[in-house]
Design a protein around this motif. Structure first.
Motif, PDB file in Angstrom:
ATOM      1  N   HIS A 149      -4.989   6.302   6.566  1.00  0.00           N
ATOM      2  CA  HIS A 149      -4.156   6.454   5.373  1.00  0.00           C
ATOM      3  C   HIS A 149      -2.901   5.575   5.360  1.00  0.00           C
ATOM      4  CE1 HIS A 149      -6.408   9.728   3.516  1.00  0.00           C
ATOM      5  NE2 HIS A 149      -6.610  10.196   4.739  1.00  0.00           N
ATOM      6  N   CYS A 150      -2.622   4.836   6.430  1.00  0.00           N
ATOM      7  CA  CYS A 150      -1.432   3.974   6.409  1.00  0.00           C
ATOM      8  C   CYS A 150      -1.707   2.721   5.586  1.00  0.00           C
ATOM      9  CB  CYS A 150      -1.001   3.603   7.827  1.00  0.00           C
ATOM     10  SG  CYS A 150      -2.093   2.422   8.658  1.00  0.00           S
ATOM     11  N   LYS A 151      -0.630   2.007   5.232  1.00  0.00           N
ATOM     12  CA  LYS A 151      -0.769   0.735   4.514  1.00  0.00           C
ATOM     13  C   LYS A 151      -0.839  -0.437   5.471  1.00  0.00           C
ATOM     14  CE  LYS A 151       1.485  -0.151   0.817  1.00  0.00           C
ATOM     15  NZ  LYS A 151       2.629  -0.434  -0.109  1.00  0.00           N
ATOM     16  N   LEU A 152      -0.207  -0.275   6.631  1.00  0.00           N
ATOM     17  CA  LEU A 152      -0.014  -1.394   7.548  1.00  0.00           C
ATOM     18  C   LEU A 152       0.289  -0.823   8.927  1.00  0.00           C
ATOM     19  CD1 LEU A 152       0.269  -4.575   7.277  1.00  0.00           C
ATOM     20  CD2 LEU A 152       2.722  -4.193   7.056  1.00  0.00           C
ATOM     21  N   ASN A 182     -10.135  -0.029  10.674  1.00  0.00           N
ATOM     22  CA  ASN A 182      -9.760   0.772   9.507  1.00  0.00           C
ATOM     23  C   ASN A 182      -9.259  -0.088   8.352  1.00  0.00           C
ATOM     24  OD1 ASN A 182      -9.775   3.917  10.120  1.00  0.00           O
ATOM     25  ND2 ASN A 182      -9.232   2.864  12.018  1.00  0.00           N
ATOM     26  N   GLN A 183      -9.546  -1.403   8.443  1.00  0.00           N
ATOM     27  CA  GLN A 183      -9.239  -2.350   7.366  1.00  0.00           C
ATOM     28  C   GLN A 183      -7.752  -2.394   7.036  1.00  0.00           C
ATOM     29  OE1 GLN A 183     -11.903  -1.975   4.041  1.00  0.00           O
ATOM     30  NE2 GLN A 183     -13.730  -2.111   5.301  1.00  0.00           N
ATOM     31  N   LYS A 184      -6.930  -2.445   8.094  1.00  0.00           N
ATOM     32  CA  LYS A 184      -5.487  -2.538   7.932  1.00  0.00           C
ATOM     33  C   LYS A 184      -4.961  -3.778   8.662  1.00  0.00           C
ATOM     34  CE  LYS A 184      -5.871   1.132   5.670  1.00  0.00           C
ATOM     35  NZ  LYS A 184      -5.570   2.497   6.047  1.00  0.00           N
ATOM     36  N   ALA A 219       6.645 -10.873   8.583  1.00  0.00           N
ATOM     37  CA  ALA A 219       5.239 -10.464   8.690  1.00  0.00           C
ATOM     38  C   ALA A 219       4.968  -9.263   7.791  1.00  0.00           C
ATOM     39  CB  ALA A 219       4.891 -10.139  10.137  1.00  0.00           C
ATOM     40  N   PHE A 220       5.909  -8.340   7.740  1.00  0.00           N
ATOM     41  CA  PHE A 220       5.739  -7.171   6.872  1.00  0.00           C
ATOM     42  C   PHE A 220       5.597  -7.585   5.412  1.00  0.00           C
ATOM     43  CE2 PHE A 220       7.989  -4.354   3.883  1.00  0.00           C
ATOM     44  CZ  PHE A 220       7.085  -3.303   3.850  1.00  0.00           C
ATOM     45  N   GLN A 229       1.432  -7.468   1.184  1.00  0.00           N
ATOM     46  CA  GLN A 229       0.862  -7.905  -0.097  1.00  0.00           C
ATOM     47  C   GLN A 229      -0.517  -8.554   0.066  1.00  0.00           C
ATOM     48  OE1 GLN A 229       2.504  -7.137  -2.852  1.00  0.00           O
ATOM     49  NE2 GLN A 229       4.167  -6.275  -1.607  1.00  0.00           N
ATOM     50  N   LYS A 230      -0.919  -8.764   1.307  1.00  0.00           N
ATOM     51  CA  LYS A 230      -2.119  -9.558   1.578  1.00  0.00           C
ATOM     52  C   LYS A 230      -3.398  -8.775   1.311  1.00  0.00           C
ATOM     53  CE  LYS A 230      -3.865 -12.690   5.164  1.00  0.00           C
ATOM     54  NZ  LYS A 230      -3.601 -13.900   4.361  1.00  0.00           N
TER      55      LYS A 230
END
Length: 360
Positions: A274-277, A292-294, A327-328, A333-334
């Motif tokens: 559930h995290c974004k990054l 987990n596609q992060k 990097a954040f 946005q990537k």
């Protein structure tokens, strides 16, 4: 029946080892004896832990922990040797790069027992890391090197392993199998969002624990400076490692991010889901972020999992606050296609087949 002894010492190794144990139980043609060195003492690793995680109970628990590297490795070597003399296995299986890995491999080698090293060939090229020393020595004395990536194969070839009497195989990363298996269980077992105030689906998951970061006041200060800045845009959640907690207090470093107690594997999977990054100095979490596609900010100067960086799924920043922030903003946005198969499939089955061929 052929017999193997599996040496495990840390929670991640038990999770990886469970993948192999499940393959062994399917066929029931090899006996497995599990030795827990106790290297990473964890009060949560009780009978309930092994039951919930569907991990076989160790036959031996050596309870060796809390010592310096030399004393810890030496005591493990002595006790593992005695077990191997009694058990007389056809092979010893070790995972990764801990002191338990090295001790298990050394004990086996001196008794002329075949050694299987799972996660072989990884290199950070930083000899100040004890893990780097452990993995290099273990690779050199093993009989079967199970590599997780093509890069790991290339590392071994550059070190001359093609001239050694050793089998080298790339079957992928065994953690991929573990994540696939435990992600299903985690949905029912995890309670992390019920017991915390985490902004579900809109937070950055951070973990910092490596001594190279925690034991340097300036580095740790810079890392938390950047995390505090990120926290103004997106909630930053950090399961706080005991070493990091101690150093934050010692250095009088205050932070605005959300600090929570260390979490179990099921809760960590749900945080990853559930995290974004992700921002971490952990090797394992870099890959789990990918699974987990992060995207991942790697708060180190180097990584053993360089394909994540080469394929733009992660960025190396070191403990530099400006680089971490850059990097954040970039990775937040990537958009990336995570369907790339970097780490294989059915890895446990392939490893088990190779082990059987080794000991037949």
């Amino acid at each position: 029946m052929k017999k193997i002894v599996t040496i495990l010492g840390a929670r991640p190794q038990f999770i990886k080892g469970a993948v192999l144990s499940r393959e062994i139980s399917k066929f029931n043609d090899v006996e497995e004896v599990i030795v827990h060195t106790g290297q990473h003492y964890d009060a949560n690793m009780s009978a309930v832990f092994f039951d919930e995680m569907k991990i076989p109970q160790p036959k031996y628990n050596l309870a060796i922990n809390g010592l310096n590297h030399g004393a810890m490795t030496g005591q493990m070597l002595e006790k593992i040797e005695a077990i191997l003399v009694d058990e007389k296995p056809d092979a010893v299986v070790v995972f990764g790069d801990t002191n338990s890995t090295l001790a298990g491999a050394l004990a086996a080698k001196k008794l002329h027992i075949k050694i299987v090293h799972v996660e072989a060939g990884l290199r950070s090229f930083n000899m100040k890391m004890p893990e780097e020393v452990n993995r290099i020595v273990t690779d050199r004395i093993s009989d079967l090197l199970i590599c997780p990536t093509q890069k790991a194969i290339e590392n071994l070839q550059l070190e001359g392993f093609s001239s050694f009497d050793v089998a080298i195989e790339n079957h992928g990363d065994i953690m991929k199998d573990a994540m696939d298996f435990y992600s299903v269980l985690a949905k029912d077992k995890s309670t992390i969002f019920k017991k915390t105030s985490i902004n579900k689906d809109n937070f950055l998951l951070a973990t910092i624990h490596r001594q190279e970061n925690t034991d340097d006041r300036n580095k740790l200060s810079d890392i938390f400076k950047s995390l505090d800045a990120i926290n103004e845009f997106t909630q930053v959640v950090m399961p706080l490692h005991p070493r990091t907690k101690k150093k934050l207090s010692e250095y009088n470093i205050d932070t605005t991010i959300t600090l929570i107690d260390p979490v179990g594997y099921f809760d960590m999977i749900m945080l990853l889901t559930h995290c974004k990054l992700v921002a971490t100095d952990s090797g394992g979490l870099q890959k789990e972020a990918f699974f987990n596609q992060k995207h991942c900010i790697i708060v180190r100067e180097e990584t053993e999992w360089i394909e994540l960086v080469n394929n733009n799924f992660a960025q190396l920043t070191g403990p530099n606050s400006d680089k971490i922030l850059d990097a954040f903003h970039d990775l937040n946005q990537k958009k990336s296609n995570f369907n790339t198969n970097l780490y294989g499939d059915n890895v446990g089955e392939k490893i088990y087949t190779s082990i059987k061929q080794l000991i037949q």
